[in-house]
Design an enzyme around this catalytic site. Structure first.
Site, PDB file in Angstrom:
ATOM      1  N   HIS A 135       0.827  -1.207   0.000  1.00  0.00           N
ATOM      2  CA  HIS A 135       0.000   0.000   0.000  1.00  0.00           C
ATOM      3  C   HIS A 135       0.864   1.262   0.000  1.00  0.00           C
ATOM      4  CE1 HIS A 135      -3.542   2.474   1.202  1.00  0.00           C
ATOM      5  NE2 HIS A 135      -2.653   3.144   1.916  1.00  0.00           N
ATOM      6  N   GLU A 136       1.899   1.283   0.853  1.00  0.00           N
ATOM      7  CA  GLU A 136       2.758   2.475   0.932  1.00  0.00           C
ATOM      8  C   GLU A 136       3.563   2.682  -0.353  1.00  0.00           C
ATOM      9  OE1 GLU A 136       2.273   4.619   3.174  1.00  0.00           O
ATOM     10  OE2 GLU A 136       0.960   3.278   4.272  1.00  0.00           O
ATOM     11  N   HIS A 139       1.448   4.222  -3.016  1.00  0.00           N
ATOM     12  CA  HIS A 139       1.344   5.688  -2.924  1.00  0.00           C
ATOM     13  C   HIS A 139       2.530   6.340  -3.649  1.00  0.00           C
ATOM     14  CE1 HIS A 139      -2.080   6.560  -0.382  1.00  0.00           C
ATOM     15  NE2 HIS A 139      -1.643   5.843   0.641  1.00  0.00           N
ATOM     16  N   GLU A 198      -6.235   7.042  -1.606  1.00  0.00           N
ATOM     17  CA  GLU A 198      -6.265   5.854  -0.744  1.00  0.00           C
ATOM     18  C   GLU A 198      -6.809   4.651  -1.505  1.00  0.00           C
ATOM     19  OE1 GLU A 198      -4.964   5.061   1.999  1.00  0.00           O
ATOM     20  OE2 GLU A 198      -4.227   7.058   2.445  1.00  0.00           O
TER      21      GLU A 198
HETATM   22 ZN   LIG Z   1      -2.584   5.205   2.353  1.00  0.00          ZN
END
Ligand SMILES: [Zn+2]
Length: 265
Positions: A135-136, A139, A198
């Site tokens: 997830h990071e 981003h 997100e």
């Molecule tokens: Zn996030």
């Protein structure tokens, strides 16, 4: 004098011209006016400052796990970028910071990653950690920090000129940078990612973890644990109230089967 002005406008014009990019894995066209070279140099400078001030974990097993997951996700990013013929520079670093109160993790441009020990009680195992790191990294691959910073600066010609010549020592710029990457929590600066960012990081994140050989279905129980534990009080990177826990899990239920085609255990 006139020449300098012409040069400034030329720089502005070309930076605007080249400031649209495509998000790997999702195909979204985005506006990223801050040059990637500027972002990279800020990233390595700020990252080494954070790491120098932090207490790094000496738990060999956990540190090895963070590095292992990081390397596998990095290889997944390479694979994705090659498939989509997108060029992006990385100079990966993975560190585990001792802070049991911070259930947090972030990734700066170029793949500068910090995981805080506080998140390990929610990740539980290596696959859970892959959910967070996927997830990071998503981003960062999707340049969400660049988008956040541009919004923070206010997208105008003047601000782009400012961004082009960003002074890395300027405290306002530093705070904006740290805030845009979720690394500013300790300094009281935070620009939470937006709802769409997100959701995009969730979608790309499960794809990356699947490509890295981790079961993407582990994302659902992880986010359920986070939701249960937070009880309305969310850790820094996850401060954004959007998407709501229910929406996030509902979205993941559609993203995971698409990602699972890349999963070879
Ligand atoms: Zn996030």
């Amino acid at each position: 004098m006139k020449k300098t002005l012409q040069l400034t406008f030329f720089t502005l014009f070309t930076s605007l011209l080249f400031s649209c990019s495509t998000v790997p894995g999702t195909g979204r066209t985005q506006f990223t006016p801050i040059p990637s070279g500027t972002m990279m140099s800020m990233s390595s400078g700020e990252y080494s400052k954070v790491i120098k001030q932090a207490k790094l974990s000496d738990d060999k097993e956990k540190v090895a796990m963070v590095r292992r997951v990081g390397k596998r996700i990095a290889a997944a990013v390479d694979q994705l970028l090659q498939e989509e013929e997108i060029e992006m520079k990385f100079d990966w670093e993975f560190n585990l910071i001792v802070d049991d109160k911070q259930a947090n993790a972030w990734c700066m441009p170029g793949g500068k990653i910090a995981v805080y020990t506080g998140i390990l009680k929610y990740t539980k195992d290596e696959t859970g950690l892959a959910v967070v790191m996927g997830h990071e990294v998503a981003h960062a691959v999707a340049k969400h920090g660049n988008e956040r910073m541009a919004q923070g600066l206010g997208v105008s010609l003047l601000s782009i000129a400012l961004a082009v010549s960003l002074n890395e020592q300027d405290p306002t710029t530093r705070n904006l940078f740290l805030g845009a990457f979720g690394a500013g929590a300790q300094y009281g600066v935070l620009l939470p990612f937006g709802r769409h960012q997100e959701t995009e990081a969730d979608k790309l994140g499960v794809q990356l973890m699947a490509r890295a050989g981790y079961d993407p279905y582990a994302a659902i129980p992880f986010w359920q644990r986070m939701a249960k534990a937070s009880g309305g009080k969310k850790p820094p990177e996850f401060l954004s109230t959007h998407p709501s826990n229910e929406t996030r899990i509902k979205n993941l239920e559609t993203f995971i089967p698409e990602a699972a085609i890349y999963y070879f255990p």
